[in-house]
Design a protein around this motif. Structure first.
Motif, mmCIF file in Angstrom:
data_model
loop_
_atom_site.group_PDB
_atom_site.id
_atom_site.type_symbol
_atom_site.label_atom_id
_atom_site.label_comp_id
_atom_site.label_asym_id
_atom_site.label_seq_id
_atom_site.Cartn_x
_atom_site.Cartn_y
_atom_site.Cartn_z
ATOM 1 N N PHE A 82 0.721 -0.940 -0.196
ATOM 2 C CA PHE A 82 0.057 0.217 -0.354
ATOM 3 C C PHE A 82 1.275 1.213 0.146
ATOM 4 O O PHE A 82 0.422 2.285 -1.254
ATOM 5 N N VAL A 83 1.594 1.116 0.835
ATOM 6 C CA VAL A 83 2.257 2.590 0.944
ATOM 7 C C VAL A 83 3.898 2.751 -0.475
ATOM 8 O O VAL A 83 3.240 3.895 -0.965
ATOM 9 N N MET A 136 -8.063 8.924 8.429
ATOM 10 C CA MET A 136 -7.851 9.960 7.100
ATOM 11 C C MET A 136 -8.817 10.030 6.664
ATOM 12 O O MET A 136 -9.047 11.035 5.735
ATOM 13 N N ALA A 137 -9.468 8.858 5.805
ATOM 14 C CA ALA A 137 -10.627 8.490 4.806
ATOM 15 C C ALA A 137 -12.504 9.293 5.791
ATOM 16 O O ALA A 137 -12.575 10.281 4.723
ATOM 17 N N TYR A 143 -4.171 9.280 0.770
ATOM 18 C CA TYR A 143 -2.689 8.819 1.069
ATOM 19 C C TYR A 143 -1.863 9.367 0.135
ATOM 20 O O TYR A 143 -2.046 9.141 -1.047
ATOM 21 N N ASP A 144 -0.675 9.745 0.455
ATOM 22 C CA ASP A 144 0.219 10.227 -0.502
ATOM 23 C C ASP A 144 2.277 9.536 0.190
ATOM 24 O O ASP A 144 2.296 9.943 1.537
ATOM 25 N N THR A 145 2.596 10.222 -1.215
ATOM 26 C CA THR A 145 4.042 9.952 -0.291
ATOM 27 C C THR A 145 4.472 11.110 0.361
ATOM 28 O O THR A 145 4.795 11.804 -0.058
ATOM 29 N N VAL A 146 5.043 10.908 1.515
ATOM 30 C CA VAL A 146 6.265 12.453 1.917
ATOM 31 C C VAL A 146 7.368 11.742 2.602
ATOM 32 O O VAL A 146 7.692 10.779 2.851
#
Length: 256
Positions: A82-83, A136-137, A143-146
């Motif tokens: 997922f990540v 978060m939902a 969800y985003d990459t940080v």
């Protein structure tokens, strides 16, 4: 209505004593800005996965045989997919992915204790990961990459390169990360939306136990007084928390 921390003071006091400093007000003021809530939640989500991955690495490196190590990788794979690979986020089969007894390695006396404490930690951290995603939902935060904070890398960089002190230092680092997480959940809880505040308060007991488990394992493996080494990492951790930091993250320092 803001959540109350009064029932948790006896739990939080030892953590405050263990850490070398409290979270600076400047970080808290930045963290509670509504515009930073998506980043705070995303990075918190990542931290839960990283905590589970750290525990899995410790088990695989020190505590179990190869087959058991592979079972651990299968367990965490849906979360990593997922990540890192933008998979769907279906964790329905993950709860029972670790079926059967993991086999301890021969010849390492502390393996069973590491296995017992870290498997419980992994279960809790992956559950927390899913809980953060649910929040978060509900908040419509995708969800985003940080990028990762400098924090964990800054601590790991001081780990010694020879055993058993590599393991001892990694366990001490784990204790500080869990203690700081607990302290920051407590700092944030009264200032965020009530649902998030209550969630953060619900994490305090498990995070406090995680720090205690890591520290107890470090003392056990070292079989000698580790207070000087703990004091060293306390100083390094406090420097990371109180010095200027160019990016805001859950474990970042003072906003530059």
């Amino acid at each position: 209505m803001a959540v109350s921390l009064s029932p948790y003071q006896s739990l939080l006091s030892p953590i405050t004593d263990f850490l070398g400093c409290e979270t600076p007000d400047a970080w808290l003021n930045e963290a509670v800005k509504p515009s930073n809530l998506p980043l705070l939640l995303i990075d918190h989500c990542n931290c839960e996965l990283k905590a589970a991955q750290t525990a899995i690495w410790l088990i695989r490196r020190y505590a179990v045989d190869n087959a058991s190590g592979q079972a651990l990788l299968v367990w965490v794979k849906p979360y990593e997919d997922f990540v890192y690979r933008k998979a769907t986020g279906d964790f329905s089969g993950s709860k029972n992915a670790l079926i059967g007894e993991l086999q301890s390695k021969d010849g390492f006396a502390h393996g069973p204790d590491i296995l017992d404490k870290m498997v419980r930690l992994i279960k809790e951290e992956l559950h927390h990961f899913e809980q953060v995603l649910d929040i978060m939902a509900a908040k419509k935060v995708p969800y985003d990459t940080v990028t990762a904070a400098r924090y964990a890398k800054g601590l790991i960089g001081h780990v010694r390169g020879h055993e058993p002190w590599t393991l001892v230092d990694k366990l001490i680092v784990g204790a500080f990360i869990e203690a700081r997480s607990c302290e920051r959940f407590a700092k944030l809880a009264p200032h965020l939306d009530e649902d998030i505040g209550r969630f953060y308060v619900s994490l305090l007991r498990s995070e406090a136990r995680h720090y205690q488990d890591y520290l107890a394992l470090a003392e056990q493996v070292a079989a000698e007084d580790i207070s000087q080494r703990v004091a060293f990492f306390r100083e390094q951790e406090a420097l990371l928390i109180t010095s200027p930091d160019t990016q805001f993250r859950f474990h970042s320092g003072v906003p530059a």
